[in-house]
Write an enzyme that holds these catalytic residues in place. Sequence first.
Site, PDB file in Angstrom:
ATOM      1  N   CYS A  27      -1.666   9.431   2.081  1.00 13.50           N
ATOM      2  CA  CYS A  27      -1.105   8.898   0.835  1.00 13.50           C
ATOM      3  C   CYS A  27      -2.015   9.103  -0.360  1.00 13.50           C
ATOM      4  O   CYS A  27      -1.540   9.158  -1.497  1.00 13.50           O
ATOM      5  CB  CYS A  27      -0.779   7.413   1.002  1.00 13.50           C
ATOM      6  SG  CYS A  27      -2.204   6.391   1.438  1.00 13.50           S
ATOM      7  N   GLU A  54       0.868  -1.178   0.000  1.00  8.22           N
ATOM      8  CA  GLU A  54       0.000   0.000   0.000  1.00  8.22           C
ATOM      9  C   GLU A  54       0.903   1.225   0.000  1.00  8.22           C
ATOM     10  O   GLU A  54       1.482   1.585   1.019  1.00  8.22           O
ATOM     11  CB  GLU A  54      -0.915  -0.014   1.232  1.00  8.22           C
ATOM     12  CG  GLU A  54      -1.859  -1.210   1.289  1.00  8.22           C
ATOM     13  CD  GLU A  54      -2.897  -1.177   0.184  1.00  8.22           C
ATOM     14  OE1 GLU A  54      -3.100  -0.100  -0.423  1.00  8.22           O
ATOM     15  OE2 GLU A  54      -3.517  -2.219  -0.081  1.00  8.22           O
TER      16      GLU A  54
END
Length: 691
Positions: A257, A223
């Site tokens: 993110c 991720e």
Amino acid sequence: MSSTSGELKYTPVDTIPAIAAGVRNAFNSHKTKPVDFRLTQLRKLYWGISDNEAALIQACKQDIGKGTFETYLAEIDWCKNDIVFVTQNLEEWVKDERAPDMPLANKFLNPKFRKDPLGAVLIIGPYNFPMNLAFTPFVGAIAAGCTAILKPSENAPNVARVLQHIVETSIDTSCYGITQGAVAETSALLDEKWDKIFYTGGATVAKIIAKKAAETLTPVTLELGGRNPAIVTKNANIRLAARRLLWGKTHNAGQVCISQNYTMVDKEILDAFIAETKAAIKQFYPHGAKNTDDFGRIVNGRQWSRLKKMLDETNGKIIIGGDMDESERYLEPTVILVDSQKDSLVAEESFGPLMPILPVEDLDTAIRIASEVHRTPLGLYPFGNKQETDRVMREVQSGGVSVNDSIFHGSIPTLPFGGVGDSGQGAYRGRSSFDCFSHRRSVTTTPGWMEGLLDVRYPPYEGKLAKFKKMSELKPNFDREGKVKFNIISYILSLGAGSKTGGLVRYAVVLLEVLSIPKSTDILDHIHSLPQPAQDEAQIAVRAIERAAMIMQEAQPGLNELISYLETRGVRMGLCTRNFDAPVTHLLQTFLPDKTFSPIITREFRPPKPDPAGILHIARTWGLEDGAENVIMVGDSMDDMVAGYKAGAATVLLSSQDNQGLEKHEYTGRAIVRLDELVGMLEDGFGERDR
């Protein structure tokens, strides 16, 4: 035993091989496989989190300046709700699944999928959401029946210490554990053999992990992040775009993110967008971002210096913000007007509250730049009309998309989340967290009585090829040029629509026309005056309307035909539903946004519980009192059915499985349509390959 206070103690490197061997042995003992054991561990973890909320709030404040609201929103309550959701659904998830798409002969082998845990797994967490992004995959591993070692980020040491305390005082430490440390300790963990590695963080470390995992062919979920674009066209709602993008870049002080890395704005609306952004900042932080608990801080001095350097090196002009305080690791939300996609604020991921704006001539330019800056970003945020946002989604790849919003797709705990290409591999959250740490094992069971049918597979093979081909060969419906062959039977069955869905819609229109129902005639009474075969066909026509609405996107041209026909017949759809995603509502509002439905009224009704009186009132108001003589109501319960008939509706379509007492009800004699019956009938009639 760990505690919630004091300094973070790193795990001795020489103890890590024994720790890894311990969880491997625990998995091999099959201790974690019973579902009851998994549920017990998850429930204990929930209470471990609840008992340490105060310590978690303090730790998040110390590590990343995160306020109480954001800590509950994105850390504590997120993890607690995730555990509750998983425990409520786990017993269903672990059940074997019947394999789809099986030819008749293979169904006798009872093909199915079995969900097996992968084994002993390693989870490496980041610092930006130090609890959420560590515990969410950890919960998935426990739910799947794995054993697990969690390595929190050393850059959020206070949270890491509290997480260790929660794990070691709440759940079975022979199966689950936490190791602490930095590069040396992580390297020692990677030297061990794992059945899966789950990593959240940056691309540089991800490459090291992927390379190390490849040595032992260990699967990984990565991720990561990306240079995520936002695109604001001249047709966007400028105020909403400014507010929503500002929130996405100030939440967690921009250390997210999936937040937009830069925003491309059509030059025609640039000044208005900047003005709305200024207004939104004043509204969000009336006393300044520095003087509120609602705006966080940069995680450490190294990251603060990196962001300051990006500001120093940009060729852009700061038009909002720019204040900074190294002693507090504070960086004000800052908007920078840049003139090139090569500017460092666009070409590099900032991971902070920096908001570069790049003016563009048109949508073509924005799409080209987005693909050139980063072909596979983690997030994508188009703002504009439906035609524009659909085009952006078609032409720009990304891990996920929030249309007319910022990072919303990443804030839904049960929606699969993950990247694509170099922004990540794999997905998790909700059911997907369970799937992430599970192996779907294909299983067949061959009964003894089938041996005669299986004789064709045994040598000698002389004379068996023709039999084998007859049993297994599929005939293509296309020629050598890739064109679908014309089939008169299919053409007749679909009335030339080209698809089974379009054919169903056309049959509905034709059958309604053949029945020649006058405007003042009750549809159901007319149906019941027909011979039984005709009644059956008429009911199929009515059912096709509901089925067509459910598969609206595929059949949009046919649905336009159907709606136009209903308009000419004076039929009005009175939609009474407690579900915002009801088929007809979705059809009219999402897929046909530009059409004006003058004789057709659709509204939403969502009482907290079934309310026949309310439904009756709404049916009369929206339907009969508005001049319609025939009203088709879509309901989802027995109460809806009764209220609809009392209101004088011609037809009630039941869109749920609620059939309690249906057979005995006084209204059952009038053609009741139930969705489960409809789907079964349609699949039987149109889903067989040979037809």
